[in-house]
Write a protein that holds these residues in place. Structure first.
Motif, PDB file in Angstrom:
ATOM      1  N   LEU A 174       0.815  -1.208   0.000  1.00  0.00           N
ATOM      2  CA  LEU A 174       0.000   0.000   0.000  1.00  0.00           C
ATOM      3  C   LEU A 174       0.849   1.258   0.000  1.00  0.00           C
ATOM      4  O   LEU A 174       1.782   1.381   0.796  1.00  0.00           O
ATOM      5  N   LEU A 175       0.494   2.201  -0.859  1.00  0.00           N
ATOM      6  CA  LEU A 175       1.067   3.543  -0.783  1.00  0.00           C
ATOM      7  C   LEU A 175       0.069   4.382  -0.022  1.00  0.00           C
ATOM      8  O   LEU A 175      -1.115   4.412  -0.385  1.00  0.00           O
ATOM      9  N   LEU A 176       0.515   5.046   1.048  1.00  0.00           N
ATOM     10  CA  LEU A 176      -0.386   5.909   1.817  1.00  0.00           C
ATOM     11  C   LEU A 176       0.076   7.349   1.656  1.00  0.00           C
ATOM     12  O   LEU A 176       1.158   7.721   2.129  1.00  0.00           O
ATOM     13  N   GLY A 177      -0.736   8.148   0.969  1.00  0.00           N
ATOM     14  CA  GLY A 177      -0.452   9.576   0.827  1.00  0.00           C
ATOM     15  C   GLY A 177      -1.040  10.300   2.019  1.00  0.00           C
ATOM     16  O   GLY A 177      -2.204  10.105   2.360  1.00  0.00           O
ATOM     17  N   VAL A 178      -0.216  11.128   2.683  1.00  0.00           N
ATOM     18  CA  VAL A 178      -0.703  11.901   3.844  1.00  0.00           C
ATOM     19  C   VAL A 178      -0.464  13.370   3.532  1.00  0.00           C
ATOM     20  O   VAL A 178       0.653  13.753   3.155  1.00  0.00           O
ATOM     21  N   THR A 179      -1.502  14.195   3.657  1.00  0.00           N
ATOM     22  CA  THR A 179      -1.373  15.621   3.313  1.00  0.00           C
ATOM     23  C   THR A 179      -1.721  16.488   4.526  1.00  0.00           C
ATOM     24  O   THR A 179      -2.143  15.972   5.566  1.00  0.00           O
ATOM     25  N   GLY A 180      -1.559  17.807   4.377  1.00  0.00           N
ATOM     26  CA  GLY A 180      -1.618  18.722   5.514  1.00  0.00           C
ATOM     27  C   GLY A 180      -2.993  19.101   6.007  1.00  0.00           C
ATOM     28  O   GLY A 180      -3.394  20.272   5.948  1.00  0.00           O
ATOM     29  N   SER A 181      -3.699  18.133   6.520  1.00  0.00           N
ATOM     30  CA  SER A 181      -4.993  18.381   7.159  1.00  0.00           C
ATOM     31  C   SER A 181      -4.816  18.036   8.636  1.00  0.00           C
ATOM     32  O   SER A 181      -3.967  17.207   8.980  1.00  0.00           O
ATOM     33  N   THR A 240       8.944  12.575   0.643  1.00  0.00           N
ATOM     34  CA  THR A 240       8.199  13.823   0.468  1.00  0.00           C
ATOM     35  C   THR A 240       8.582  14.501  -0.845  1.00  0.00           C
ATOM     36  O   THR A 240       7.750  14.771  -1.703  1.00  0.00           O
ATOM     37  N   ASP A 241       9.890  14.761  -0.977  1.00  0.00           N
ATOM     38  CA  ASP A 241      10.378  15.429  -2.175  1.00  0.00           C
ATOM     39  C   ASP A 241      10.533  14.400  -3.288  1.00  0.00           C
ATOM     40  O   ASP A 241      10.796  13.235  -3.026  1.00  0.00           O
ATOM     41  N   LEU A 242      10.389  14.868  -4.511  1.00  0.00           N
ATOM     42  CA  LEU A 242      10.521  13.974  -5.673  1.00  0.00           C
ATOM     43  C   LEU A 242      11.895  13.317  -5.714  1.00  0.00           C
ATOM     44  O   LEU A 242      12.064  12.242  -6.279  1.00  0.00           O
ATOM     45  N   PHE A 243      12.875  13.953  -5.101  1.00  0.00           N
ATOM     46  CA  PHE A 243      14.242  13.423  -5.142  1.00  0.00           C
ATOM     47  C   PHE A 243      14.614  12.639  -3.883  1.00  0.00           C
ATOM     48  O   PHE A 243      15.751  12.251  -3.728  1.00  0.00           O
ATOM     49  N   ASP A 244      13.623  12.406  -2.997  1.00  0.00           N
ATOM     50  CA  ASP A 244      13.905  11.570  -1.833  1.00  0.00           C
ATOM     51  C   ASP A 244      14.096  10.133  -2.300  1.00  0.00           C
ATOM     52  O   ASP A 244      13.533   9.711  -3.294  1.00  0.00           O
ATOM     53  N   GLY A 245      14.861   9.369  -1.531  1.00  0.00           N
ATOM     54  CA  GLY A 245      15.105   7.967  -1.891  1.00  0.00           C
ATOM     55  C   GLY A 245      16.581   7.721  -1.864  1.00  0.00           C
ATOM     56  O   GLY A 245      17.372   8.621  -1.572  1.00  0.00           O
ATOM     57  N   SER A 246      16.964   6.499  -2.189  1.00  0.00           N
ATOM     58  CA  SER A 246      18.392   6.196  -2.133  1.00  0.00           C
ATOM     59  C   SER A 246      19.079   6.776  -3.368  1.00  0.00           C
ATOM     60  O   SER A 246      18.422   7.109  -4.353  1.00  0.00           O
ATOM     61  N   VAL A 290       3.385  -0.940   4.066  1.00  0.00           N
ATOM     62  CA  VAL A 290       2.940   0.449   3.891  1.00  0.00           C
ATOM     63  C   VAL A 290       4.128   1.364   3.580  1.00  0.00           C
ATOM     64  O   VAL A 290       5.096   1.399   4.338  1.00  0.00           O
ATOM     65  N   GLN A 291       4.043   2.078   2.489  1.00  0.00           N
ATOM     66  CA  GLN A 291       5.026   3.116   2.176  1.00  0.00           C
ATOM     67  C   GLN A 291       4.312   4.460   2.232  1.00  0.00           C
ATOM     68  O   GLN A 291       3.346   4.694   1.496  1.00  0.00           O
ATOM     69  N   VAL A 292       4.773   5.346   3.133  1.00  0.00           N
ATOM     70  CA  VAL A 292       4.120   6.651   3.285  1.00  0.00           C
ATOM     71  C   VAL A 292       4.755   7.677   2.352  1.00  0.00           C
ATOM     72  O   VAL A 292       5.977   7.800   2.282  1.00  0.00           O
ATOM     73  N   LEU A 293       3.893   8.409   1.637  1.00  0.00           N
ATOM     74  CA  LEU A 293       4.317   9.556   0.836  1.00  0.00           C
ATOM     75  C   LEU A 293       3.611  10.759   1.459  1.00  0.00           C
ATOM     76  O   LEU A 293       2.386  10.862   1.381  1.00  0.00           O
ATOM     77  N   ALA A 294       4.359  11.627   2.136  1.00  0.00           N
ATOM     78  CA  ALA A 294       3.729  12.741   2.847  1.00  0.00           C
ATOM     79  C   ALA A 294       4.090  14.055   2.167  1.00  0.00           C
ATOM     80  O   ALA A 294       5.207  14.211   1.655  1.00  0.00           O
ATOM     81  N   THR A 295       3.166  14.994   2.152  1.00  0.00           N
ATOM     82  CA  THR A 295       3.489  16.315   1.612  1.00  0.00           C
ATOM     83  C   THR A 295       4.197  17.134   2.697  1.00  0.00           C
ATOM     84  O   THR A 295       4.184  16.754   3.880  1.00  0.00           O
ATOM     85  N   GLU A 296       4.763  18.271   2.294  1.00  0.00           N
ATOM     86  CA  GLU A 296       5.411  19.126   3.296  1.00  0.00           C
ATOM     87  C   GLU A 296       4.396  19.590   4.330  1.00  0.00           C
ATOM     88  O   GLU A 296       4.683  19.704   5.516  1.00  0.00           O
ATOM     89  N   GLY A 297       3.174  19.879   3.871  1.00  0.00           N
ATOM     90  CA  GLY A 297       2.110  20.332   4.780  1.00  0.00           C
ATOM     91  C   GLY A 297       1.801  19.306   5.848  1.00  0.00           C
ATOM     92  O   GLY A 297       1.497  19.650   6.996  1.00  0.00           O
ATOM     93  N   ALA A 298       1.893  18.012   5.485  1.00  0.00           N
ATOM     94  CA  ALA A 298       1.571  16.953   6.452  1.00  0.00           C
ATOM     95  C   ALA A 298       2.488  17.037   7.656  1.00  0.00           C
ATOM     96  O   ALA A 298       2.079  16.785   8.791  1.00  0.00           O
ATOM     97  N   ALA A 299       3.763  17.437   7.401  1.00  0.00           N
ATOM     98  CA  ALA A 299       4.765  17.468   8.476  1.00  0.00           C
ATOM     99  C   ALA A 299       4.401  18.492   9.552  1.00  0.00           C
ATOM    100  O   ALA A 299       4.916  18.435  10.672  1.00  0.00           O
ATOM    101  N   ARG A 300       3.511  19.434   9.224  1.00  0.00           N
ATOM    102  CA  ARG A 300       3.077  20.419  10.232  1.00  0.00           C
ATOM    103  C   ARG A 300       2.103  19.786  11.224  1.00  0.00           C
ATOM    104  O   ARG A 300       1.824  20.331  12.276  1.00  0.00           O
ATOM    105  N   PHE A 301       1.519  18.664  10.824  1.00  0.00           N
ATOM    106  CA  PHE A 301       0.512  18.024  11.686  1.00  0.00           C
ATOM    107  C   PHE A 301       0.979  16.712  12.306  1.00  0.00           C
ATOM    108  O   PHE A 301       0.486  16.305  13.334  1.00  0.00           O
ATOM    109  N   ILE A 302       1.907  16.033  11.629  1.00  0.00           N
ATOM    110  CA  ILE A 302       2.410  14.768  12.178  1.00  0.00           C
ATOM    111  C   ILE A 302       3.862  14.593  11.729  1.00  0.00           C
ATOM    112  O   ILE A 302       4.188  14.889  10.565  1.00  0.00           O
ATOM    113  N   SER A 303       4.694  14.095  12.640  1.00  0.00           N
ATOM    114  CA  SER A 303       6.114  14.057  12.294  1.00  0.00           C
ATOM    115  C   SER A 303       6.447  12.859  11.401  1.00  0.00           C
ATOM    116  O   SER A 303       5.821  11.795  11.507  1.00  0.00           O
ATOM    117  N   ALA A 304       7.445  13.087  10.548  1.00  0.00           N
ATOM    118  CA  ALA A 304       7.907  12.011   9.661  1.00  0.00           C
ATOM    119  C   ALA A 304       8.439  10.848  10.499  1.00  0.00           C
ATOM    120  O   ALA A 304       8.317   9.688  10.106  1.00  0.00           O
TER     121      ALA A 304
END
Ligand code: CTP
Length: 404
Positions: free
Chosen positions: A15-22, A69-75, A42-56
């Motif tokens: 599952l890919l779980l997208g988490v956004t800033g709500s 979060t960023d398109l360039f995140d990863g190994s 579960v692989q989480v893909l969070a937006t920058e806004g999400a980080a204001r509500f829950i920590s990575a």
């Protein structure tokens, strides 16, 4: 808590779980916890806004994988293609909670972060769970965006009615956890639901005397990887395996055997399976006599007399029904394509998977494999060197597309 039978089907799925800033982003933590308990990857893909509500850190700890979060995140190696590989990896993509901002981006095909770019690359069903204030949710722009997303084939789970974070009462709450899980389960790919798959794996051991055996280097990894991927696709899987140290993939019915004669018996008991993968490295010869006591050393030379074992796959090829899919392996060191095609014809198979043991990254005891899939019509599909679990997925993608 007892889960409904439907929800338990999330077991073993990716599952890919997208988490956004709500404000509802904090509920993602509980969602991940429930999913992990069910055995979902579960692989989480969070937006920058999400980080204001829950920590990575919270999301990464619960999911057991780094949050992207960023398109360039990863190994280092896969940073530029991560969104593509993830989009192909997942069985389901859920965005919960989805903000008005992310809905607007998705409705317009934006690819400005890992979440939005991966949505564009995803091949699996996509479920969007909006959560925002009542008036925002009712705004014509949001309604239009949701309509557009449904037009793309995305699924929308509407928010619930009740008290909102603003103190207002209305529509906009993230739905109850069980409702989200139920909806996820209903969207899972189940191409093999109700089908029985038989997989063989590992080596056989032919006894010479009570302490010695004839065997080979097979570890069973490829067969176990196929069994795991078949479960993920909803099949009921029987795995007949020779001696191996591998753990049984969850949801698989395992039958342990030692000799080729035992493997023949176990396989024939399940010869009516809808799809059969004969991945075991079965001994072609067995000692004519198995000594009941240990052979003591005497002469400088010892001759062992061997006799042919039954070719299990050839027997299955003779007994097969037209609606069965029969897949064999060919382990070759030279003239691979020619020999594999000959085996496919002679054993009456639908597919044969050519394994060239002399190639780098292929064969026994390696983490990776390089194989070529060959069809009955003569077509051949060479695959890149990949981890064996990915090889299993790629093989099944190809074989099942053809069966459909
Ligand atoms: N196989 C089988 N029973 C045997 C030997 C092999 O069912 N006694 C199956 C293997 O599981 C594999 C396929 O036949 O799916 C081909 O195995 P391979 O060892 O490559 O070829 P063989 O048919 O044994 O021919 P050879 O050893 O001469 O290459």
């Amino acid at each position: 808590m007892r889960e409904s039978t439907r929800i338990t089907e999330l077991h073993g799925r990716r599952l890919l779980l997208g988490v956004t800033g709500s404000i509802a982003a904090y509920k993602a933590a509980e969602l991940i916890r429930r999913l992990r308990k069910l055995g979902t990857e579960v692989q989480v893909l969070a937006t920058e806004g999400a980080a204001r509500f829950i920590s990575a850190t919270t999301l990464a700890t619960l999911s057991g994988r780094p949050v992207l979060t960023d398109l360039f995140d990863g190994s280092e190696e896969d940073t530029w293609t991560k969104h593509i590989t993830l989009g192909h990896w997942a069985d389901l993509f859920v965005i919960a909670p989805a903000t008005a901002q992310t809905l607007a981006k998705l409705a317009n095909g934006f690819a400005d972060n890992m979440l939005t770019a991966t949505v564009l690359a995803a091949r699996c069903p996509i479920l969007v769970c909006p959560a925002m204030d009542h008036d925002m949710y009712m705004h014509p722009a949001v309604r239009l965006n949701l309509k557009r997303l449904q037009g793309f084939g995305y699924h929308v789970l509407p928010p619930g009615y009740g008290e909102l974070a603003s103190g207002l009462v209305g529509l906009g709450r993230l739905p109850e956890m069980d409702d989200i899980l139920e909806r996820m389960a209903a969207l899972l790919p189940d191409e093999l639901r109700g089908k029985h798959a038989l997989v063989t794996a590992g080596p056989t051991r032919e006894p010479i005397d009570p302490v010695r055996v004839l065997t080979n280097h097979s570890t069973g990894t490829m067969g176990f990887a196929l069994a795991k991927d078949l479960v993920r696709r909803g099949a009921q899987v029987t795995l007949v395996t020779g001696p191996t140290l591998l753990n049984t993939p969850e949801g698989v019915r395992r039958i342990d055997i030692t000799t080729s004669a035992e493997m023949l018996e176990a396989v024939l008991a399940h010869k009516d399976a809808d799809i059969i993968f004969m991945a075991a490295a079965v001994a072609d010869y067995t000692p004519i006599e198995s000594h009941s006591s240990k052979i003591k050393k005497q002469e400088d030379q010892l001759t062992l007399r061997l006799q042919r074992t039954s070719d299990i796959l050839a027997q299955l090829g003779k007994l097969r029904r037209d609606d069965q899919t029969l897949v064999g392996f060919a382990m070759e060191t030279e003239n691979g394509l020619v020999n594999a095609r000959k085996k496919l014809r002679e054993k009456n198979l639908d597919w044969i998977i050519l394994n060239n043991v002399s190639e780098e990254g292929a064969g026994f005891g390696t983490e990776t494999n390089r194989v070529t899939l060959i069809g009955r019509d003569g077509s051949s599909f060479p695959l890149e060197v990949m981890p064996k679990q990915e090889v299993a997925t790629a093989l099944l993608d190809r074989i099942l597309t053809d069966c459909a």
